[in-house]
Design a protein around this motif. Structure first.
Motif, PDB file in Angstrom:
ATOM      1  N   LEU A  29       0.974  -7.398  -7.044  1.00 32.07           N
ATOM      2  CA  LEU A  29       0.697  -6.962  -5.673  1.00 32.07           C
ATOM      3  C   LEU A  29       1.930  -7.117  -4.786  1.00 32.07           C
ATOM      4  N   LEU A  30       2.634  -8.224  -4.928  1.00 31.03           N
ATOM      5  CA  LEU A  30       3.844  -8.434  -4.129  1.00 31.03           C
ATOM      6  C   LEU A  30       4.932  -7.430  -4.498  1.00 31.03           C
ATOM      7  N   ALA A  31       5.059  -7.110  -5.775  1.00 31.11           N
ATOM      8  CA  ALA A  31       6.045  -6.116  -6.202  1.00 31.11           C
ATOM      9  C   ALA A  31       5.701  -4.741  -5.633  1.00 31.11           C
ATOM     10  N   GLU A  32       4.426  -4.388  -5.632  1.00 31.04           N
ATOM     11  CA  GLU A  32       4.005  -3.100  -5.067  1.00 31.04           C
ATOM     12  C   GLU A  32       4.239  -3.077  -3.564  1.00 31.04           C
ATOM     13  N   ALA A  33       3.956  -4.177  -2.877  1.00 29.94           N
ATOM     14  CA  ALA A  33       4.211  -4.249  -1.434  1.00 29.94           C
ATOM     15  C   ALA A  33       5.694  -4.079  -1.148  1.00 29.94           C
ATOM     16  N   ALA A  34       6.550  -4.717  -1.919  1.00 27.89           N
ATOM     17  CA  ALA A  34       7.998  -4.585  -1.725  1.00 27.89           C
ATOM     18  C   ALA A  34       8.432  -3.138  -1.959  1.00 27.89           C
ATOM     19  N   ARG A  35       7.865  -2.481  -2.973  1.00 26.82           N
ATOM     20  CA  ARG A  35       8.194  -1.081  -3.247  1.00 26.82           C
ATOM     21  C   ARG A  35       7.791  -0.200  -2.078  1.00 26.82           C
ATOM     22  N   LEU A  36       6.596  -0.419  -1.528  1.00 27.48           N
ATOM     23  CA  LEU A  36       6.121   0.393  -0.400  1.00 27.48           C
ATOM     24  C   LEU A  36       6.961   0.165   0.850  1.00 27.48           C
ATOM     25  N   ILE A  37       7.363  -1.072   1.077  1.00 26.12           N
ATOM     26  CA  ILE A  37       8.168  -1.392   2.253  1.00 26.12           C
ATOM     27  C   ILE A  37       9.514  -0.677   2.191  1.00 26.12           C
ATOM     28  N   GLN A  38      10.057  -0.495   0.994  1.00 25.33           N
ATOM     29  CA  GLN A  38      11.380   0.086   0.834  1.00 25.33           C
ATOM     30  C   GLN A  38      11.355   1.585   0.535  1.00 25.33           C
ATOM     31  N   ARG A  39      10.215   2.219   0.631  1.00 21.56           N
ATOM     32  CA  ARG A  39      10.117   3.635   0.273  1.00 21.56           C
ATOM     33  C   ARG A  39      10.805   4.529   1.304  1.00 21.56           C
ATOM     34  N   ASP A  40      10.987   5.786   0.935  1.00 21.29           N
ATOM     35  CA  ASP A  40      11.580   6.767   1.827  1.00 21.29           C
ATOM     36  C   ASP A  40      10.602   7.928   1.951  1.00 21.29           C
ATOM     37  N   PRO A  41      10.059   8.255   3.109  1.00 19.98           N
ATOM     38  CA  PRO A  41      10.359   7.652   4.405  1.00 19.98           C
ATOM     39  C   PRO A  41       9.778   6.252   4.495  1.00 19.98           C
ATOM     40  N   PRO A  42      10.368   5.420   5.333  1.00 21.27           N
ATOM     41  CA  PRO A  42       9.943   4.021   5.411  1.00 21.27           C
ATOM     42  C   PRO A  42       8.485   3.868   5.831  1.00 21.27           C
ATOM     43  N   LEU A  43       7.831   2.899   5.225  1.00 22.85           N
ATOM     44  CA  LEU A  43       6.448   2.574   5.587  1.00 22.85           C
ATOM     45  C   LEU A  43       6.417   1.889   6.947  1.00 22.85           C
ATOM     46  N   LEU A  44       7.413   1.045   7.211  1.00 23.12           N
ATOM     47  CA  LEU A  44       7.514   0.329   8.475  1.00 23.12           C
ATOM     48  C   LEU A  44       8.782   0.749   9.210  1.00 23.12           C
ATOM     49  N   THR A  45       8.723   0.750  10.527  1.00 22.92           N
ATOM     50  CA  THR A  45       9.915   1.035  11.314  1.00 22.92           C
ATOM     51  C   THR A  45      10.850  -0.169  11.243  1.00 22.92           C
ATOM     52  N   PRO A  46      12.130   0.024  11.574  1.00 22.90           N
ATOM     53  CA  PRO A  46      13.042  -1.129  11.595  1.00 22.90           C
ATOM     54  C   PRO A  46      12.547  -2.265  12.497  1.00 22.90           C
TER      55      PRO A  46
END
Length: 55
Positions: A29-46
């Protein structure tokens, strides 16, 4: 909402009044969360990344 920290199960609830129990591996789950956070376009704004301590 209560949290248990053993990391083996996730329980979700739906509007149709059903609940599901998912068998989970916290490392996956943590690995998937890290992948989503770093995706393009970003999941979260800066700003959101900084707010949550991810940068």
């Amino acid at each position: 909402m209560r949290w248990k920290t053993h990391g083996k199960f996730i329980i979700t609830a739906s509007w149709d009044q059903t609940a599901r129990i998912w068998i989970a591996n916290i490392e996956d789950l943590l690995a998937e969360a890290a992948r989503l956070i770093q995706r393009d376009p970003p999941l979260l704004t800066p700003g959101e990344r900084q707010h949550y301590g991810l940068e």
